[in-house]
Design an enzyme around this catalytic site. Sequence first.
Site, PDB file in Angstrom:
ATOM      1  N   HIS A  76     -30.800  32.214   9.686  1.00 19.84           N
ATOM      2  CA  HIS A  76     -30.094  31.537  10.774  1.00 19.84           C
ATOM      3  C   HIS A  76     -28.781  30.990  10.237  1.00 19.84           C
ATOM      4  CE1 HIS A  76     -33.212  30.651  14.125  1.00 19.84           C
ATOM      5  NE2 HIS A  76     -33.417  31.829  13.588  1.00 19.84           N
ATOM      6  N   TYR A 204     -31.465  21.413  19.475  1.00 16.34           N
ATOM      7  CA  TYR A 204     -31.907  20.020  19.410  1.00 16.34           C
ATOM      8  C   TYR A 204     -31.259  19.304  20.595  1.00 16.34           C
ATOM      9  CZ  TYR A 204     -33.031  20.845  14.404  1.00 16.34           C
ATOM     10  OH  TYR A 204     -33.543  21.307  13.210  1.00 16.34           O
ATOM     11  N   PRO A 296     -38.851  14.603  11.101  1.00 18.24           N
ATOM     12  CA  PRO A 296     -38.601  16.043  11.005  1.00 18.24           C
ATOM     13  C   PRO A 296     -37.268  16.518  11.588  1.00 18.24           C
ATOM     14  CG  PRO A 296     -40.306  15.569  12.636  1.00 18.24           C
ATOM     15  CD  PRO A 296     -39.992  14.280  11.968  1.00 18.24           C
ATOM     16  N   LYS A 300     -36.056  18.507   6.788  1.00 15.23           N
ATOM     17  CA  LYS A 300     -35.839  18.274   5.364  1.00 15.23           C
ATOM     18  C   LYS A 300     -37.106  18.080   4.526  1.00 15.23           C
ATOM     19  CE  LYS A 300     -31.639  18.861   5.005  1.00 15.23           C
ATOM     20  NZ  LYS A 300     -31.894  20.275   5.237  1.00 15.23           N
ATOM     21  N   TYR A 388     -27.534  20.162   6.486  1.00 14.74           N
ATOM     22  CA  TYR A 388     -28.586  20.996   7.088  1.00 14.74           C
ATOM     23  C   TYR A 388     -28.972  22.155   6.173  1.00 14.74           C
ATOM     24  CZ  TYR A 388     -31.358  22.910  10.932  1.00 14.74           C
ATOM     25  OH  TYR A 388     -32.397  23.354  11.720  1.00 14.74           O
TER      26      TYR A 388
HETATM   27  P1  RFL Z   1     -48.635  18.166   2.102  1.00 16.56           P
HETATM   28  O1  RFL Z   1     -48.242  19.427   2.797  1.00 16.56           O
HETATM   29  O2  RFL Z   1     -49.114  17.019   2.904  1.00 16.56           O
HETATM   30  O3  RFL Z   1     -49.763  18.576   1.048  1.00 16.56           O
HETATM   31  C1  RFL Z   1     -50.498  17.614   0.340  1.00 16.56           C
HETATM   32  C2  RFL Z   1     -51.825  18.204  -0.057  1.00 16.56           C
HETATM   33  O4  RFL Z   1     -52.582  17.221  -0.774  1.00 16.56           O
HETATM   34  C3  RFL Z   1     -53.912  17.255  -0.336  1.00 16.56           C
HETATM   35  N1  RFL Z   1     -54.576  15.969  -0.563  1.00 16.56           N
HETATM   36  C4  RFL Z   1     -55.478  15.782  -1.539  1.00 16.56           C
HETATM   37  N2  RFL Z   1     -55.947  16.579  -2.510  1.00 16.56           N
HETATM   38  C5  RFL Z   1     -56.868  16.065  -3.340  1.00 16.56           C
HETATM   39  N3  RFL Z   1     -57.372  14.801  -3.229  1.00 16.56           N
HETATM   40  C6  RFL Z   1     -56.955  13.977  -2.257  1.00 16.56           C
HETATM   41  N4  RFL Z   1     -57.476  12.752  -2.106  1.00 16.56           N
HETATM   42  C7  RFL Z   1     -55.932  14.445  -1.365  1.00 16.56           C
HETATM   43  N5  RFL Z   1     -55.298  13.900  -0.313  1.00 16.56           N
HETATM   44  C8  RFL Z   1     -54.471  14.841   0.156  1.00 16.56           C
HETATM   45  C9  RFL Z   1     -53.801  17.600   1.156  1.00 16.56           C
HETATM   46  O5  RFL Z   1     -55.018  18.138   1.663  1.00 16.56           O
HETATM   47  C10 RFL Z   1     -52.659  18.607   1.144  1.00 16.56           C
HETATM   48  O6  RFL Z   1     -53.110  19.936   1.017  1.00 16.56           O
HETATM   49  O7  RFL Z   1     -47.469  17.615   1.169  1.00 16.56           O
HETATM   50  P2  RFL Z   1     -46.353  18.404   0.310  1.00 16.56           P
HETATM   51  O8  RFL Z   1     -46.983  19.525  -0.467  1.00 16.56           O
HETATM   52  O9  RFL Z   1     -45.568  17.353  -0.373  1.00 16.56           O
HETATM   53  O10 RFL Z   1     -45.443  19.145   1.383  1.00 16.56           O
HETATM   54  C11 RFL Z   1     -44.651  18.398   2.265  1.00 16.56           C
HETATM   55  C12 RFL Z   1     -44.480  19.125   3.604  1.00 16.56           C
HETATM   56  O11 RFL Z   1     -45.758  19.499   4.076  1.00 16.56           O
HETATM   57  C13 RFL Z   1     -43.760  18.251   4.652  1.00 16.56           C
HETATM   58  O12 RFL Z   1     -42.715  17.531   4.058  1.00 16.56           O
HETATM   59  C14 RFL Z   1     -43.167  19.112   5.791  1.00 16.56           C
HETATM   60  O13 RFL Z   1     -44.178  19.743   6.517  1.00 16.56           O
HETATM   61  C15 RFL Z   1     -42.312  18.251   6.721  1.00 16.56           C
HETATM   62  N6  RFL Z   1     -41.802  18.987   7.886  1.00 16.56           N
HETATM   63  C16 RFL Z   1     -40.708  19.815   7.783  1.00 16.56           C
HETATM   64  N7  RFL Z   1     -40.092  20.006   6.592  1.00 16.56           N
HETATM   65  C17 RFL Z   1     -39.038  20.876   6.473  1.00 16.56           C
HETATM   66  O14 RFL Z   1     -38.499  21.025   5.366  1.00 16.56           O
HETATM   67  N8  RFL Z   1     -38.565  21.615   7.555  1.00 16.56           N
HETATM   68  C18 RFL Z   1     -39.139  21.487   8.789  1.00 16.56           C
HETATM   69  O15 RFL Z   1     -38.735  22.201   9.707  1.00 16.56           O
HETATM   70  C19 RFL Z   1     -40.226  20.545   8.957  1.00 16.56           C
HETATM   71  N9  RFL Z   1     -40.824  20.372  10.146  1.00 16.56           N
HETATM   72  C20 RFL Z   1     -42.435  18.832   9.129  1.00 16.56           C
HETATM   73  C21 RFL Z   1     -41.908  19.536  10.258  1.00 16.56           C
HETATM   74  C22 RFL Z   1     -43.556  18.012   9.278  1.00 16.56           C
HETATM   75  C23 RFL Z   1     -44.151  17.862  10.512  1.00 16.56           C
HETATM   76  N10 RFL Z   1     -45.308  17.031  10.587  1.00 16.56           N
HETATM   77  C24 RFL Z   1     -46.489  17.398  11.237  1.00 16.56           C
HETATM   78  C25 RFL Z   1     -45.396  15.871   9.734  1.00 16.56           C
HETATM   79  C26 RFL Z   1     -42.489  19.403  11.492  1.00 16.56           C
HETATM   80  C27 RFL Z   1     -43.588  18.542  11.633  1.00 16.56           C
HETATM   81  C28 RFL Z   1     -44.157  18.399  13.028  1.00 16.56           C
HETATM   82  C1  PHB Z   2     -40.120  23.692  13.322  1.00 12.16           C
HETATM   83  O1  PHB Z   2     -39.844  24.858  13.663  1.00 12.16           O
HETATM   84  O2  PHB Z   2     -41.288  23.308  13.185  1.00 12.16           O
HETATM   85  C2  PHB Z   2     -39.020  22.726  13.090  1.00 12.16           C
HETATM   86  C3  PHB Z   2     -37.715  23.182  13.085  1.00 12.16           C
HETATM   87  C4  PHB Z   2     -36.675  22.270  12.873  1.00 12.16           C
HETATM   88  C5  PHB Z   2     -36.962  20.945  12.669  1.00 12.16           C
HETATM   89  C6  PHB Z   2     -38.276  20.496  12.655  1.00 12.16           C
HETATM   90  C7  PHB Z   2     -39.312  21.392  12.876  1.00 12.16           C
HETATM   91  O3  PHB Z   2     -35.944  20.072  12.485  1.00 12.16           O
END
Ligand code: RFL
Ligand code: PHB
Length: 393
Positions: A76, A204, A296, A300, A388
């Site tokens: 993108h 957005y 989100p 990032k 971004y």
């Molecule tokens: P995670 O993915 O939470 O993984 C942590 C892992 O640790 C395990 N864990 C344990 N293991 C052993 N013992 C315990 N007691 C434990 N407790 C927990 C968990 O089961 C899990 O498997 O953290 P990590 O690896 O640091 O990764 C971070 C990302 O997942 C997070 O920052 C992103 O998903 C955030 N995020 C986005 N980030 C982007 O860069 N671009 C995006 O477009 C974006 N969109 C989003 C998002 C997060 C969202 N939510 C739901 C918070 C959109 C959403 C809606």
């Molecule tokens: C997504 O596709 O889940 C998504 C994309 C952009 C964002 C957050 C989430 O800023």
Amino acid sequence: MTTVQKTQVAIVGGGPAGLLLGHLLRLEGIEVVIVERASADYVLGRIRAGVLEATLTDLLHKLGINERLKAEGLPHDGFYLADGEKLIHINVGELTGKTVTVYGQTEVTRDLMDVAEARGLQIVYEAGDVTLNDIESDTPWLTYSRDGVEHRLDARFICGCDGFHGPSRKAIPDSVGRVYEKVYPFGWLGILADVPPCHHELIYANHPNGFALASMRSETRSRYYIQVPVDEDIALWPDDRLWDELAVRLGPEAAARMTRGPAIEKSIAPLRSFVFEPMRHGSLFLAGDSAHIVPPTGAKGLNLAASDVAYLSDALIRFFKSGDEDGVAGYSEKALARVWKSERFSWQLTTLMHRFPGTDAFDRRMQQAELDYIAGSRSARTAIAENYVGLPL
Ligand code: RFL
Ligand code: PHB
């Protein structure tokens, strides 16, 4: 009975941060064991990020775990900010010479999991009661239970990649750590559906009813979000109501091109800005969501986890390959410098694009004036675009 195992690096958490770190260390022959509380299927069931910076895609390239990413990832080179009648195009390709890649976090995680065994990356799934011990010494160790058996894992370092709720950050004494936090008075209700996206770029939107985002996972799978009150009951949002609301908030042009379909996933995520300092204490390092959370809006979170892992893997490789302790000593400061810049960007975009309960006409005018400024100023658009696509490592 307790089994005892020894390794060089023990990683708590097998999400994207833990898996990426594990693979980067294995590439240099370093012994790694990951202990993950959930099952592999559970980890893959979490629908989260969708937009990857080059920081992350470069790491996957270095690992040679990017075949599917190259084939299926969507490059993108722009996105839209929408405010009422106006649609502001942020042409990140033209403004920065860089692009982002739309490819789901689930897919990144699956790709990293699939080659773990072949690369000697041991992952213990369904590890219960993970406890960190002696983190202030050079001989830290973990205990965990699995199938009713107690296990002990000795290591030189422990890396806490266990997300916001994991035990690693909590193992650092209160007297050492400092928390910075802002909780927003709303969440995002997300829907995933096997329908073509309404637009080939992300939108957005700041609408009087609240924020909305049109995103995607592929040319046949869409991801949409709307801002909802933080304590919203998801039962209030059957699919039809959610599609109707998206059509209103995204505006007539997007609505006309929106294909509706049944939700294959629907959930509400709270929005929070959070930083824990320091990101290292003794022989324990924190990386990813265990140390920091961003709302989100700037896409990032996963990308920050990847930059932490890039710094941390370099530091650990230097330590094990040449006994050089400088990288290890400087990790927290280096990682936090980038973390705070991403925190700022995510907070700013969240503030600009959401409707905050209780704000007045002045606050709204400020949003409008800022969006007007962005629409008319290449410098303002460049500032957004360079954040971004990801600031340099
Ligand atoms: P995670 O993915 O939470 O993984 C942590 C892992 O640790 C395990 N864990 C344990 N293991 C052993 N013992 C315990 N007691 C434990 N407790 C927990 C968990 O089961 C899990 O498997 O953290 P990590 O690896 O640091 O990764 C971070 C990302 O997942 C997070 O920052 C992103 O998903 C955030 N995020 C986005 N980030 C982007 O860069 N671009 C995006 O477009 C974006 N969109 C989003 C998002 C997060 C969202 N939510 C739901 C918070 C959109 C959403 C809606
Ligand atoms: C997504 O596709 O889940 C998504 C994309 C952009 C964002 C957050 C989430 O800023």
